[in-house]
Design an enzyme around this catalytic site. Sequence first.
Site, PDB file in Angstrom:
ATOM      1  N   ASP A   7      17.544  -8.753 -28.892  1.00  0.00           N
ATOM      2  CA  ASP A   7      16.792  -8.591 -27.667  1.00  0.00           C
ATOM      3  C   ASP A   7      16.312  -7.139 -27.655  1.00  0.00           C
ATOM      4  O   ASP A   7      16.815  -6.312 -28.418  1.00  0.00           O
ATOM      5  CB  ASP A   7      17.696  -8.890 -26.470  1.00  0.00           C
ATOM      6  N   ASP A   9      15.001  -4.867 -24.451  1.00  0.00           N
ATOM      7  CA  ASP A   9      15.413  -4.021 -23.323  1.00  0.00           C
ATOM      8  C   ASP A   9      16.905  -4.182 -23.054  1.00  0.00           C
ATOM      9  O   ASP A   9      17.392  -5.287 -22.833  1.00  0.00           O
ATOM     10  CB  ASP A   9      14.614  -4.374 -22.068  1.00  0.00           C
TER      11      ASP A   9
END
Length: 191
Positions: A7, A9
């Site tokens: 992922d 952020d």
Amino acid sequence: MKLIILDRDGVINHDRDDYVKSADECIPIEGSIDAIVRLNKAGFTVVIATNQAGLAKGKFELEDLEAMHEKITGLVEENGGELGGIFYCPHHPDDNCKCRKPMPGMLDAIEAEFNTSVESCYFVGDSLRDLQAAVQKGCKPALVRTGNGVRTLAQLAVPGLQTDSPQVTPEQVQVFDNLAAAADFILASNH
């Protein structure tokens, strides 16, 4: 092919409650760029799978998103590594698209792009959506405590709190302080 999905952020760069809206606001978490480089140099293809609803919400433009991704890619390359690709969902959460995590669409796209299965590869995230997408596709879910990780860990501990399926149990998830620690573990267990 040795594949690792990350992922963005809260895993690679610091997350913000008001969205990461520009390359200037896209600030790497300490050790994350080095972790990507180390994984890449060890033979892993590292790809990013990120929900970017801020696009649909008008928080930033496509050019801003591209600048953020160019910044991350540039930092990895400056340190001798390479990103295999960056996949993102530009849709609003209410759009009911197939690519927004926890839906598996981005992982399907990664499989198609690299002509491989994501099953049994590590998926490192900081939110429940990341873990659910991972479990749905048979990935090994890894949770980092950075970003939303501490809150996600608390969510996992409360049975019945998860509204989306699949349900993820604490036993399914390996937990690390940050991406650097996750990379240490993955590299040590791949010898």
